[in-house]
Scaffold this motif. Structure first.
Motif, PDB file in Angstrom:
ATOM      1  N   MET A 249       0.851  -1.189   0.000  1.00 57.83           N
ATOM      2  CA  MET A 249       0.000   0.000   0.000  1.00 57.83           C
ATOM      3  C   MET A 249       0.891   1.244   0.000  1.00 57.83           C
ATOM      4  SD  MET A 249      -3.229  -1.074   0.175  1.00 57.83           S
ATOM      5  CE  MET A 249      -2.705  -2.334  -1.010  1.00 57.83           C
ATOM      6  N   ARG A 250       0.502   2.256  -0.748  1.00 54.32           N
ATOM      7  CA  ARG A 250       1.276   3.498  -0.773  1.00 54.32           C
ATOM      8  C   ARG A 250       0.778   4.429   0.333  1.00 54.32           C
ATOM      9  NH1 ARG A 250      -1.607   7.654  -3.121  1.00 54.32           N
ATOM     10  NH2 ARG A 250      -3.467   7.040  -4.305  1.00 54.32           N
ATOM     11  N   PRO A 251       1.630   5.316   0.824  1.00 47.86           N
ATOM     12  CA  PRO A 251       1.216   6.260   1.874  1.00 47.86           C
ATOM     13  C   PRO A 251       0.472   7.456   1.284  1.00 47.86           C
ATOM     14  CG  PRO A 251       3.521   6.589   1.344  1.00 47.86           C
ATOM     15  CD  PRO A 251       3.073   5.404   0.528  1.00 47.86           C
ATOM     16  N   TRP A 252      -0.188   8.208   2.162  1.00 40.99           N
ATOM     17  CA  TRP A 252      -0.816   9.462   1.755  1.00 40.99           C
ATOM     18  C   TRP A 252       0.273  10.513   1.501  1.00 40.99           C
ATOM     19  CZ3 TRP A 252      -5.712   9.119   0.586  1.00 40.99           C
ATOM     20  CH2 TRP A 252      -6.580   8.299   1.297  1.00 40.99           C
TER      21      TRP A 252
ATOM     22  N   TYR B  68       1.289   7.166   6.622  1.00 40.79           N
ATOM     23  CA  TYR B  68       0.327   6.108   6.940  1.00 40.79           C
ATOM     24  C   TYR B  68      -0.526   6.499   8.137  1.00 40.79           C
ATOM     25  CZ  TYR B  68       2.917   3.108   3.720  1.00 40.79           C
ATOM     26  OH  TYR B  68       3.497   2.570   2.585  1.00 40.79           O
TER      27      TYR B  68
ATOM     28  N   SER C 277      -3.770   4.580   8.363  1.00 38.76           N
ATOM     29  CA  SER C 277      -4.599   4.915   7.206  1.00 38.76           C
ATOM     30  C   SER C 277      -3.740   4.963   5.947  1.00 38.76           C
ATOM     31  CB  SER C 277      -5.287   6.268   7.414  1.00 38.76           C
ATOM     32  OG  SER C 277      -6.125   6.578   6.311  1.00 38.76           O
ATOM     33  N   PHE C 278      -4.373   4.614   4.819  1.00 42.23           N
ATOM     34  CA  PHE C 278      -3.720   4.692   3.511  1.00 42.23           C
ATOM     35  C   PHE C 278      -4.779   4.466   2.438  1.00 42.23           C
ATOM     36  CE2 PHE C 278      -2.989   0.546   5.539  1.00 42.23           C
ATOM     37  CZ  PHE C 278      -3.723  -0.301   4.715  1.00 42.23           C
TER      38      PHE C 278
ATOM     39  N   SER D 180      -8.273   6.342  -4.787  1.00 39.82           N
ATOM     40  CA  SER D 180      -8.855   6.623  -3.467  1.00 39.82           C
ATOM     41  C   SER D 180     -10.351   6.310  -3.422  1.00 39.82           C
ATOM     42  CB  SER D 180      -8.614   8.094  -3.064  1.00 39.82           C
ATOM     43  OG  SER D 180      -7.236   8.359  -2.908  1.00 39.82           O
TER      44      SER D 180
END
Length: 559
Positions: A410-413, A522, A538-539, A545
């Motif tokens: 998963m990629r971060p915000w 994250y 969170s991500f 999105s």
């Protein structure tokens, strides 16, 4: 009526909540006393004030018990001494009697005990203490001070409780089965030794001797409450971070022994049962002359560790340079209804993986976690677009073969990310046949940095009850404007149907479900209008999105 006392060490319960709970139950019983068929003398002697003293003392006891439980779970070094001091304090002020009477009163009025919410507040407050060792030590000292002198704070409580029992308005506690002592002594088993002794009975091929009941077993352990607010107790073996793999269920009212390490004598009638029960059990009030058994013991297991013990301050957990990836795998769970579950793991560059991901990675105290919960760690290696994992045992040693997993990274915000839209997560627990609950939790994000949470839950009794003429329905909802609940039920009887309804009524202004948000890395930080704050893992689950992970699950955008 002294209903304003909290629990020591500065961990004070909201006074108005204690007072309201005490008055509600006290007044309810006073009204019952004034009903036709009751004695006028009882109604005048047992008023809301004197009954309130019983409720107040029992509430103080419940709050202290919750604090002790939290201290023990936090692994404070004085945990055993704290439990013994708690038991001595209860005995000194006859709190087991008062606790039993109030639980009986609450059951009579079909209410929860007045301490239900306060107990959880105290438990969480101790868990969140920055220095739990000092806080729990202060609590133990407080039991010898006027602050916790229940007899002085509630001088009419014991006499009132006895009067309630005499008037048959509350049930008398069951007599405690006691054996003064054993002539000639005997050998005492630990719970782990008892489990090892009956272990062959639970295995396939166990002989007839292994399945034979055990009589007059002597076993040592500490008495704990099993199910909240019921006459339900267990005997446990705790040794620091470890405990016996199972507890022993007690089938008698052990309220007076709560918190004490004791020796019990009883029978194990069915060694094959998974739940180990000690039947016809009695407390040895004088265990002098007994010796420890030399029999082998079953291996102990690590006790669960509260999240607070492995939670660091924001930004002081796993450094970004040491984090290789955050990976996720989702799947449908239909074992008891229908819900979507996800497994998130933190992959570190040293080849280790953390499995209990209940916080952002920058708050994970990896060193403490490896020491306290090594079974929550694993080894990982890349396999194309996926990964392989090898588990660790409770000693931190790799165990078993490498297993393929379907997790993906998963990629971060990006810092300062803003979202627009409503996202929801739904589940159903139960079945259409026996009844169940359908729920939806939602969160609406706005590009101006505001958010609003909402929820809706609906429960029904199912088709089986409907065939018998019973239909029960309840619903609750809440959003940024407030919350409400409704209930309706129809029960078929031999004389026809009986129907009742209640609600809806607003319960709050919604400030605890709306506020402002920030997304970065994250982490999602939710700052609520009522003043509290959440910092959640969170991500974005996908590139657009359309689905976002928040806390402990993903939310999909509403179409």
């Amino acid at each position: 009526m002294k209903a304003e006392t909290g629990v020591g060490m500065g961990l004070r319960a909201p006074r108005h909540r204690i007072r309201t709970s005490v008055q509600a139950l006290g007044l309810g019983l006073t009204l019952a006393l004034g009903a036709p068929g009751t004695e006028a003398a009882a109604a005048s002697a047992l008023d809301a004030g004197t009954i309130g003293q019983v409720v107040g003392a029992a509430t103080l006891d419940a709050m202290a018990e919750a604090s002790v439980r939290a201290c023990v779970e936090m692994g404070v070094p004085q945990g055993a001494a704290l439990q013994t001091a708690f038991a001595d304090w209860r005995t000194r002020h006859r709190l087991p009697l008062l606790r039993s009477v109030v639980m009986s009163l609450a059951a009579r009025q079909h209410r929860d005990p007045p301490w239900k919410d306060l107990r959880e507040t105290m438990y969480q407050r101790v868990l969140d203490e920055p220095q739990p060792d000092k806080a729990c030590e202060a609590l133990m000292q407080d039991w010898s001070t006027p602050t916790m002198d229940a007899s002085t704070l509630y001088p009419a409580a014991v006499a009132t409780a006895q009067a309630l029992i005499a008037e048959k308005l509350a049930h008398a506690p069951e007599p405690l089965p006691v054996v003064p002592g054993l002539l000639g002594g005997g050998q005492v088993l630990t719970i782990a030794q008892l489990l090892k002794l009956i272990e062959p009975a639970g295995k396939a091929g166990g002989g007839q001797d292994a399945r034979r009941p055990l009589s007059n077993v002597l076993v040592r352990g500490r008495v704990v409450r099993w199910l909240d607010d019921r006459v339900s107790f267990q005997l446990v073996q705790d040794e620091g971070p470890f405990s016996a793999q199972r507890a022993i269920v007690l089938r008698f009212d052990a309220e007076p022994l709560l918190g004490r390490e004791v020796v019990l004598r009883g029978d194990v009638k069915d060694p094959r049962a998974y739940t180990v029960e000690l039947s016809d059990a009695a407390w040895l009030s004088d265990p002098g002359g007994l010796q420890a058994s030399p029999l082998p013991a079953q291996a102990l297991r690590r006790k669960p560790v509260p999240l607070q013990r492995v939670l660091g301050k924001p930004g002081q957990g796993v450094p970004e340079k040491e984090l290789a990836a955050v990976v996720l795998y989702g799947y449908g769970d239909y074992s008891n209804g229908s819900q979507w579950r996800e497994d998130v793991r933190f992959l570190l560059r040293d080849g280790s993986a953390y499995l209990r991901t209940e916080m952002p990675p920058d708050q994970l105290d990896a060193g403490r976690s490896r020491r306290l919960e090594p079974q929550q760690w694993a080894r990982w290696r890349a396999r194309g677009e996926h990964y392989d994992f090898q588990a660790q045992n409770e000693q931190g040693t790799p165990e078993g073969a490498w297993e393929a997993a379907q997790h993906r990274p998963m990629r971060p915000w990006a810092p300062g990310t803003r979202l627009e839209g409503s996202y929801s997560r739904s589940a159903f627990h139960g079945s259409l046949f026996t009844g169940g609950t359908a729920s939806t939790n939602s969160i609406r994000f706005s590009r101006d940095g505001r958010f609003e949470r909402s929820f809706y839950a609906q429960s029904g009794s199912g088709s089986l009850a409907a065939v018998q003429g019973t239909v029960i329905h309840g619903a609750s909802s809440g959003d940024g404007k407030g919350s409400q609940s409704v209930f309706a039920g129809t029960v078929g009887t031999g004389l026809g149907n009986v129907t009742t309804t209640s609600g809806p009524a607003r319960k709050d202004d919604g400030a605890s479900r709306r506020g402002s948000y920030t997304l970065s890395g994250y982490v999602a930080v939710l700052r609520y209008d009522d003043g509290h704050e959440e910092r959640l893992l969170s991500f974005p689950v996908d590139d657009g999105s359309r689905s976002v992970y928040l806390g402990q699950g993903s939310y999909s955008i509403n179409k």
